[in-house]
Design an enzyme around this catalytic site. Structure first.
Site, mmCIF file in Angstrom:
data_model
loop_
_atom_site.group_PDB
_atom_site.id
_atom_site.type_symbol
_atom_site.label_atom_id
_atom_site.label_comp_id
_atom_site.label_asym_id
_atom_site.label_seq_id
_atom_site.Cartn_x
_atom_site.Cartn_y
_atom_site.Cartn_z
ATOM 1 N N GLY A 12 0.840 -1.206 0.000
ATOM 2 C CA GLY A 12 0.000 0.000 0.000
ATOM 3 C C GLY A 12 0.867 1.245 0.000
ATOM 4 N N VAL A 14 2.402 3.099 2.475
ATOM 5 C CA VAL A 14 3.676 3.118 3.213
ATOM 6 C C VAL A 14 4.633 2.077 2.639
ATOM 7 C CG1 VAL A 14 4.803 2.838 5.455
ATOM 8 C CG2 VAL A 14 2.557 3.926 5.332
ATOM 9 N N GLY A 15 4.124 0.886 2.349
ATOM 10 C CA GLY A 15 4.984 -0.204 1.876
ATOM 11 C C GLY A 15 5.644 0.135 0.544
ATOM 12 N N ASP A 34 1.879 -8.593 -0.868
ATOM 13 C CA ASP A 34 0.551 -8.128 -0.476
ATOM 14 C C ASP A 34 -0.430 -9.281 -0.692
ATOM 15 O OD1 ASP A 34 -0.540 -4.958 -0.139
ATOM 16 O OD2 ASP A 34 -2.092 -6.441 -0.578
ATOM 17 N N ASN A 96 -6.071 -5.533 12.670
ATOM 18 C CA ASN A 96 -4.654 -5.527 12.309
ATOM 19 C C ASN A 96 -3.865 -6.588 13.068
ATOM 20 O OD1 ASN A 96 -5.033 -3.648 10.382
ATOM 21 N ND2 ASN A 96 -4.105 -1.942 11.484
ATOM 22 N N THR A 120 2.697 -1.287 11.161
ATOM 23 C CA THR A 120 1.237 -1.289 11.271
ATOM 24 C C THR A 120 0.782 -0.754 12.631
ATOM 25 O OG1 THR A 120 1.255 -3.270 9.864
ATOM 26 C CG2 THR A 120 -0.787 -2.801 11.043
ATOM 27 N N ARG A 152 8.170 15.111 12.603
ATOM 28 C CA ARG A 152 7.098 16.114 12.573
ATOM 29 C C ARG A 152 7.441 17.279 13.502
ATOM 30 N NH1 ARG A 152 2.453 11.498 12.374
ATOM 31 N NH2 ARG A 152 2.247 11.482 10.100
ATOM 32 N N HIS A 176 3.181 5.403 20.409
ATOM 33 C CA HIS A 176 2.789 6.180 19.235
ATOM 34 C C HIS A 176 1.302 6.447 19.371
ATOM 35 C CE1 HIS A 176 2.915 7.703 15.237
ATOM 36 N NE2 HIS A 176 2.238 6.724 14.687
HETATM 37 O O1 TXD Z 1 4.120 5.609 12.524
HETATM 38 C C1 TXD Z 1 3.668 4.577 12.122
HETATM 39 N N1 TXD Z 1 4.033 3.417 12.646
HETATM 40 C C2 TXD Z 1 2.696 4.559 11.002
HETATM 41 C C3 TXD Z 1 1.809 3.451 10.880
HETATM 42 C C4 TXD Z 1 2.676 5.592 10.041
HETATM 43 C C5 TXD Z 1 1.846 5.501 8.942
HETATM 44 C C6 TXD Z 1 0.969 4.371 8.712
HETATM 45 N N2 TXD Z 1 0.866 3.486 9.829
HETATM 46 C C7 TXD Z 1 0.116 2.251 9.677
HETATM 47 O O2 TXD Z 1 0.724 1.442 8.681
HETATM 48 C C8 TXD Z 1 -1.303 2.418 9.208
HETATM 49 O O3 TXD Z 1 -2.150 2.799 10.269
HETATM 50 C C9 TXD Z 1 -1.603 1.030 8.705
HETATM 51 O O4 TXD Z 1 -1.910 0.176 9.798
HETATM 52 C C10 TXD Z 1 -0.275 0.587 8.087
HETATM 53 C C11 TXD Z 1 -0.228 0.678 6.564
HETATM 54 O O5 TXD Z 1 -0.577 1.982 6.178
HETATM 55 P P1 TXD Z 1 -0.772 2.333 4.612
HETATM 56 O O6 TXD Z 1 -1.085 3.774 4.531
HETATM 57 O O7 TXD Z 1 0.326 1.770 3.814
HETATM 58 O O8 TXD Z 1 -2.109 1.505 4.305
HETATM 59 P P2 TXD Z 1 -2.609 0.941 2.889
HETATM 60 O O9 TXD Z 1 -2.203 1.864 1.805
HETATM 61 O O10 TXD Z 1 -4.041 0.611 3.085
HETATM 62 O O11 TXD Z 1 -1.768 -0.408 2.688
HETATM 63 C C12 TXD Z 1 -1.933 -1.531 3.472
HETATM 64 C C13 TXD Z 1 -1.719 -2.720 2.578
HETATM 65 C C14 TXD Z 1 -2.813 -2.897 1.514
HETATM 66 O O12 TXD Z 1 -2.230 -2.911 0.216
HETATM 67 C C15 TXD Z 1 -3.442 -4.244 1.857
HETATM 68 O O13 TXD Z 1 -3.872 -4.975 0.721
HETATM 69 C C16 TXD Z 1 -2.294 -4.930 2.569
HETATM 70 O O14 TXD Z 1 -1.716 -3.913 3.382
HETATM 71 N N3 TXD Z 1 -2.677 -6.078 3.375
HETATM 72 C C17 TXD Z 1 -1.915 -7.195 3.469
HETATM 73 N N4 TXD Z 1 -0.722 -7.489 2.939
HETATM 74 C C18 TXD Z 1 -0.204 -8.692 3.205
HETATM 75 N N5 TXD Z 1 -0.816 -9.605 4.001
HETATM 76 C C19 TXD Z 1 -2.014 -9.333 4.555
HETATM 77 N N6 TXD Z 1 -2.613 -10.235 5.340
HETATM 78 C C20 TXD Z 1 -2.606 -8.082 4.296
HETATM 79 N N7 TXD Z 1 -3.780 -7.504 4.669
HETATM 80 C C21 TXD Z 1 -3.809 -6.281 4.092
#
Ligand code: TXD
Length: 309
Positions: A12, A14-15, A34, A96, A120, A152, A176
């Site tokens: 997604g 961040v990744g 993913d 999560n 996450t 920040r 956090h």
């Molecule tokens: O400071 C921090 N730690 C953070 C944390 C800063 C920013 C974002 N933070 C957290 O990271 C946010 O609250 C989310 O829990 C995660 C990921 O955030 P992102 O903005 O990247 O979310 P997206 O764009 O929705 O991407 C998540 C991806 C998405 O493509 C899903 O299909 C995938 O995770 N996903 C999975 N991948 C692999 N395996 C499984 N089971 C799975 N489930 C969902």
């Protein structure tokens, strides 16, 4: 020499951005995974094709299958749901936890010597869950949050004083979330504590904006949460580890009595190097700071108790 290998779970916002920053700095080959078929493959191929223009030779592979992740040096876990307006980080807890638990089960066996970086949310609880599920020693599981929170804070301090961000360091402790504990007396501009440069009221306003920094972006984006600064923060951790920089960075670490906290992941300054967390740096806190950190740790403990981890 073979390049190190980093797996980024979750393609997604961040990744994928983390994968981008890692290859742009030529830190490692990257496997992006993913659950959504096509997404990691498409983004990895697109990033690979940016290589000739940017001038990086790192390999990128996208996969929905974990076998490609085997033998990773670092596994970054961004899989899960992100916040929408009105949601707290804690609202994400159970969903999560299910996702991160399943991910760790897969990656820990295939990369038994890896260092796990949890991203996450809710961050500290997810780091603790990852540590429990992996069975890894505590120095090989670390959570990303403090670098982002202090980035920040540094941004706001630099803007307020109209100085280079490079002159500004900031110190943030705790979980956090809304209970994070910025320490103004250890936050400096060219070595000068900001308490010498800004009024108490201005510092309080900047601290408040920092604590709400995530929500500020969520409210603007509406459909997701911050990812550029989070990905930059993860990349700094990846670099510190792979290049054995022994950099002191605020990260979520499992504490065994440090700062009076036992059996819990909380944000503290750590030394990050090739072995992972090589040291937890302890400083003496004022009674107010210690009380704020305790409150923050209690907020994390509530979540880890709910998850029974
Ligand atoms: O400071 C921090 N730690 C953070 C944390 C800063 C920013 C974002 N933070 C957290 O990271 C946010 O609250 C989310 O829990 C995660 C990921 O955030 P992102 O903005 O990247 O979310 P997206 O764009 O929705 O991407 C998540 C991806 C998405 O493509 C899903 O299909 C995938 O995770 N996903 C999975 N991948 C692999 N395996 C499984 N089971 C799975 N489930 C969902």
């Amino acid at each position: 020499m073979a390049r190190p290998k980093v797996t980024v779970v979750g393609a997604g916002n961040v990744g994928a951005t983390t994968a981008q920053y890692i290859v742009e700095r030529e830190l490692a080959d990257v496997v992006l995974t993913d659950v959504v078929d096509g997404l990691p493959q498409g983004k990895a191929l697109d990033l690979l094709e940016a290589g000739p223009v940017h001038g990086y030779d790192c390999r990128l592979v996208g996969a929905t299958d974990y076998k490609d992740t085997a033998g990773s040096d670092i596994v970054v876990i961004t899989a899960g749901l992100a916040r929408k307006p009105g949601m707290s980080r804690d609202d994400l807890l159970f969903k999560n936890a299910e996702i991160v638990g399943a991910v760790v089960q897969e990656v820990a066996g295939l990369s038994p010597e890896s260092i796990l970086i949890a991203v996450t949310n809710p961050l500290d609880a997810m780091a603790q869950l990852a540590w429990r599920k992996s069975g890894f020693p505590r120095h090989r599981v670390v959570g990303m949050a403090g670098i982002l929170d202090s980035a920040r804070f540094r941004t706001f301090i630099a803007r307020e004083l109209d100085v280079s961000v490079e002159n500004v360091t900031a110190f943030v402790l705790g979980g956090h979330g809304d209970t994070m504990v910025p320490l103004p007396r250890y936050s400096t501009v060219a070595g000068i504590p900001i308490t010498e440069l800004l009024s108490k009221e201005r510092i309080e306003a900047l601290v408040k904006r920092t604590a709400n920094g995530g929500a500020e972006i969520v409210n603007l984006l509406k459909t997701g949460s911050a990812y550029y600064a989070p990905a930059a923060s993860v990349t700094e951790m990846v670099e510190a580890i792979l290049r054995d920089k022994k950099k002191i960075l605020p990260c979520a670490a499992y504490l065994e009595g440090e700062y009076g906290i036992k059996g819990l992941f909380v944000g503290v300054p750590v030394k990050l190097g090739r072995r992972g967390i090589e040291q937890v740096i302890q400083i003496t806190l004022t009674p107010d700071e210690a009380a704020a950190l305790k409150r923050s740790a209690e907020a994390v403990r509530e979540l880890t108790d709910k998850l029974k981890v």
